[in-house]
Design an enzyme around this catalytic site. Structure first.
Site, mmCIF file in Angstrom:
data_model
loop_
_atom_site.group_PDB
_atom_site.id
_atom_site.type_symbol
_atom_site.label_atom_id
_atom_site.label_comp_id
_atom_site.label_asym_id
_atom_site.label_seq_id
_atom_site.Cartn_x
_atom_site.Cartn_y
_atom_site.Cartn_z
ATOM 1 N N HIS A 1 4.291 -5.299 3.822
ATOM 2 C CA HIS A 1 3.427 -5.748 4.916
ATOM 3 C C HIS A 1 3.434 -4.683 6.015
ATOM 4 O O HIS A 1 4.502 -4.169 6.370
ATOM 5 C CB HIS A 1 3.917 -7.091 5.471
ATOM 6 C CG HIS A 1 3.042 -7.590 6.570
ATOM 7 N ND1 HIS A 1 1.784 -8.102 6.324
ATOM 8 C CD2 HIS A 1 3.204 -7.598 7.917
ATOM 9 C CE1 HIS A 1 1.219 -8.423 7.478
ATOM 10 N NE2 HIS A 1 2.063 -8.126 8.460
ATOM 11 N N ASN B 1 6.852 -7.823 -1.675
ATOM 12 C CA ASN B 1 5.588 -7.573 -0.978
ATOM 13 C C ASN B 1 5.833 -6.494 0.066
ATOM 14 O O ASN B 1 6.951 -6.338 0.564
ATOM 15 C CB ASN B 1 5.128 -8.868 -0.286
ATOM 16 C CG ASN B 1 3.812 -8.691 0.456
ATOM 17 O OD1 ASN B 1 2.879 -8.041 -0.046
ATOM 18 N ND2 ASN B 1 3.713 -9.243 1.652
ATOM 19 N N GLY C 1 -5.685 0.403 -3.147
ATOM 20 C CA GLY C 1 -4.599 0.674 -4.089
ATOM 21 C C GLY C 1 -3.811 1.938 -3.776
ATOM 22 O O GLY C 1 -3.198 2.524 -4.667
HETATM 23 C C1 GAR Z 1 -1.198 -1.966 2.913
HETATM 24 O O1 GAR Z 1 -1.185 -1.521 4.249
HETATM 25 C C2 GAR Z 1 -0.268 -3.163 2.771
HETATM 26 O O2 GAR Z 1 0.867 -3.090 3.580
HETATM 27 C C3 GAR Z 1 -1.173 -4.284 3.226
HETATM 28 O O3 GAR Z 1 -2.408 -3.991 2.617
HETATM 29 C C4 GAR Z 1 -2.558 -2.574 2.557
HETATM 30 C C5 GAR Z 1 -2.992 -2.202 1.159
HETATM 31 O O4 GAR Z 1 -3.410 -0.868 1.133
HETATM 32 N N1 GAR Z 1 -0.664 -5.582 2.859
HETATM 33 C C6 GAR Z 1 -0.799 -6.665 3.617
HETATM 34 O O5 GAR Z 1 -1.439 -6.672 4.666
HETATM 35 C C7 GAR Z 1 -0.089 -7.914 3.110
HETATM 36 N N2 GAR Z 1 -0.089 -8.924 4.097
HETATM 37 P P1 GAR Z 1 -3.796 -0.196 -0.259
HETATM 38 O O6 GAR Z 1 -4.852 -1.076 -0.927
HETATM 39 O O7 GAR Z 1 -4.340 1.161 0.104
HETATM 40 O O8 GAR Z 1 -2.542 -0.106 -1.089
#
Ligand code: GAR
Length: 211
Positions: free
Chosen positions: A118, A116, A22
Site C-alpha cells: 500500500h 499486499n 503492473g
Molecule cells: C501501487 O502504488 C500500490 O502500492 C497500490 O497500487 C499501485 C499499483 O501500481 N496499491 C494500493 O493502493 C492498494 N490499496 P502498479 O499497477 O504500477 O503496480
C-alpha cells in the site's frame, strides 16, 4: 509458517494479483530474473481487461488469467480465482495494485500467505487515494507499507514500512512516482524474506529474523 519449498523443485509458487499498470509486478519479475528472488511466478490474476500488467506477464512468459469482476457475482469471481490457484498449486499471493476487496472467507483461507503493498504509512491513508489524502492532510512524510492481508482494507499485520518525504508542491503523480521507486525495491526484498522463512506472524505483529 509457509512451507518455503526448498525441497520442492522450483521453490514457492507465487500468484500476483494486479488490476493496473503492473509496475510492482514488473519489479517482482525483474528480481526473479536477476536471481535476487527465489520463487516461481506461477500466475498473474487480473480483473481488468485493459491492465498493462497482462502485457507484462505475456512478455515474460508468465501464465495469466483474466477474471473480470463485472458480470459475475462476488462468489463466482472468487470461485474462479480459487480454482486457478488450486490448479497451479499456489503457495503465496502478492496483491500488487489489485483493486478488489476479497471476502473474509477468501482472506481466511490465505491468512499468513497473502501480502499486499500500500502506498502510504498505514494506518494513515488506507484506500484508493492514498497520495491525494496524504497531500491534502499536509503530512511531511509518507511512504509504503507491505503487510499480510486480513479482513480489513489495508489493515493487516505490518511486515515492512519505508518512508518517503513529501515535498512542497508535490502532486499525486510526483509523490506517487517516488513512492513507487521504493515499492519496486522493497516488495521483492520482502518476498525474498518470506521465501527464506524469516517472516514470522505473531498475532497482530510480525517478527523478521535477521542474519
Ligand atoms: C501501487 O502504488 C500500490 O502500492 C497500490 O497500487 C499501485 C499499483 O501500481 N496499491 C494500493 O493502493 C492498494 N490499496 P502498479 O499497477 O504500477 O503496480
Amino acid at each position: 509458517m509457509i512451507d518455503n519449498g526448498t525441497e520442492r523443485k522450483g521453490g514457492l509458487k507465487l500468484a500476483v494479483f494486479a488490476s493496473g499498470s503492473g509496475s510492482d509486478l514488473q519489479s517482482i519479475i525483474n528480481a526473479v530474473e536477476r536471481g535476487d528472488l527465489h520463487l516461481e511466478i506461477s500466475l498473474l490474476v487480473c480483473n481488468n481487461p485493459d491492465a498493462f500488467a497482462l502485457e507484462r506477464a505475456r512478455t515474460h512468459g508468465i501464465p495469466s488469467v483474466l477474471i473480470d469482476h463485472r458480470g459475475r457475482s462476488r462468489d463466482e469471481f472468487e470461485q474462479e480465482i480459487r480454482s486457478e490457484l488450486e490448479k497451479r498449486h499456489i503457495d503465496l499471493i502478492a496483491l500488487a495494485g489489485f483493486m478488489r476487496i476479497l471476502t473474509p472467507d477468501f482472506v481466511g483461507r490465505w491468512r499468513g500467505k497473502m501480502v499486499n503493498i500500500h502506498p502510504a504509512l498505514l494506518p494513515s491513508f488506507p484506500g484508493v487515494h492514498a497520495h491525494r489524502d496524504a497531500i491534502a492532510y499536509g503530512v511531511k512524510v509518507s511512504g509504503l507499507t507491505i503487510h499480510f492481508v486480513d479482513e480489513g482494507v489495508d489493515h493487516g499485520p505490518i511486515i515492512c514500512q519505508k518512508s518517503v518525504e513529501v515535498h512542497d508542491g508535490d502532486t499525486e503523480e510526483t509523490l506517487g512516482e517516488r513512492v513507487l521507486e521504493q515499492e519496486h525495491i522493497w516488495y521483492p526484498k520482502v518476498l525474498q524474506w518470506i521465501v527464506e522463512g524469516r517472516v514470522r506472524l505473531e498475532g497482530r505483529k510480525v517478527k523478521i529474523e535477521t542474519d
